[in-house]
Write a protein that holds these residues in place. Structure first.
Motif, short mmCIF file in Angstrom:
data_model
loop_
_atom_site.label_atom_id
_atom_site.label_comp_id
_atom_site.label_asym_id
_atom_site.label_seq_id
_atom_site.Cartn_x
_atom_site.Cartn_y
_atom_site.Cartn_z
N ILE A 1 0.80 -1.04 0.05
CA ILE A 1 0.03 -0.05 -0.10
C ILE A 1 0.97 1.16 0.22
O ILE A 1 1.82 1.49 1.10
N ASN B 1 2.02 5.39 -1.18
CA ASN B 1 1.59 6.79 -1.62
C ASN B 1 2.36 7.21 -2.57
O ASN B 1 3.63 7.52 -2.28
N THR C 1 -2.29 4.99 -3.48
CA THR C 1 -3.54 5.79 -2.85
C THR C 1 -3.63 6.84 -3.86
O THR C 1 -2.98 7.30 -4.38
N ASP D 1 -7.58 6.08 1.50
CA ASP D 1 -7.69 4.88 0.72
C ASP D 1 -6.76 3.82 1.55
O ASP D 1 -6.99 2.60 1.57
N ALA D 2 -5.65 4.23 1.86
CA ALA D 2 -4.75 3.33 2.82
C ALA D 2 -5.68 2.72 4.15
O ALA D 2 -5.38 1.55 4.33
N TRP E 1 -8.24 0.18 2.43
CA TRP E 1 -7.47 -1.15 1.99
C TRP E 1 -6.99 -1.84 3.28
O TRP E 1 -6.91 -3.02 3.06
N THR F 1 0.92 7.91 6.12
CA THR F 1 0.32 6.48 5.10
C THR F 1 0.51 5.48 6.26
O THR F 1 -0.60 4.60 6.36
N GLU G 1 -2.49 5.84 8.61
CA GLU G 1 -3.94 5.56 8.03
C GLU G 1 -3.89 4.01 7.98
O GLU G 1 -5.02 3.20 8.51
#
Length: 178
Positions: A6, A8, A39, A44-45, A48, A67, A70
């Motif tokens: 995951i 950024n 992302t 988003d992170a 997911w 990130t 998150e």
């Protein structure tokens, strides 16, 4: 191994995407199954991370402290899947504190060795009220998650290195939202 990244892509002033691609290439060349999720917006992170498969061997977070925060706050069970961070952000506080590798080659080697370091995951809770700062850039408000006449519930944030409240948290919130 089954791995998920995951990442950024704009972390660290745009350095994210090429470094994530480099890491994925190294891991694929070593025979791993790698899925990259980049992302596109805040949240988003977190989303997911809450949808991770049970058979995932490791989760790689490629980004900065935001990130990672998150992801930590999205995980259903933070102890279920080992997390490896590839620092791409500006400060990368956790990576500095733990002395973890910075370059994709070092991160790939860390994934390969399978050495797991346990760290304390902290959680801060606050009763909802009028604009209570909590965690990394998060504000808890009276209306968040409450129906008319409902009792206040505890809001929470997970964190690994630093948590602030009061004036410091309001400054961080303002920086991230203006």
């Amino acid at each position: 191994m089954k791995l998920k990244i995951i990442g950024n892509p704009i972390a660290g002033g745009g350095k994210g995407r090429p470094r994530i691609q480099e890491l994925a290439g190294l891991l694929k060349a070593a025979g791993h199954q790698v899925q990259i999720m980049l992302t596109g917006k805040a949240g988003d992170a977190r989303q997911w991370a809450g949808e991770l498969e049970d058979d995932l061997d490791q989760l790689i977070v490629a980004g900065g402290d935001g990130t990672l925060n998150e992801v930590l706050n999205g995980l259903v069970d933070p102890a279920r899947t080992p997390i490896v961070q590839m620092p791409v952000g500006t400060a990368n506080v956790l990576v500095r504190e733990l002395g973890l590798p910075w370059k994709p080659e070092g991160v790939a080697k860390l994934v390969e060795t399978g050495v797991i370091r346990r760290v304390d995951l902290c959680e801060a809770r606050a009763l909802e009220g009028a604009m209570t700062p909590l965690g990394t850039g998060g504000m808890v408000t009276q209306s968040e998650g409450m129906e008319s006449g409902a009792k206040p519930r505890a809001a929470w944030r997970r964190f690994l290195v630093v948590m602030s409240s009061g004036f410091d948290a309001m400054v961080i919130h303002d920086i991230h939202h203006h």
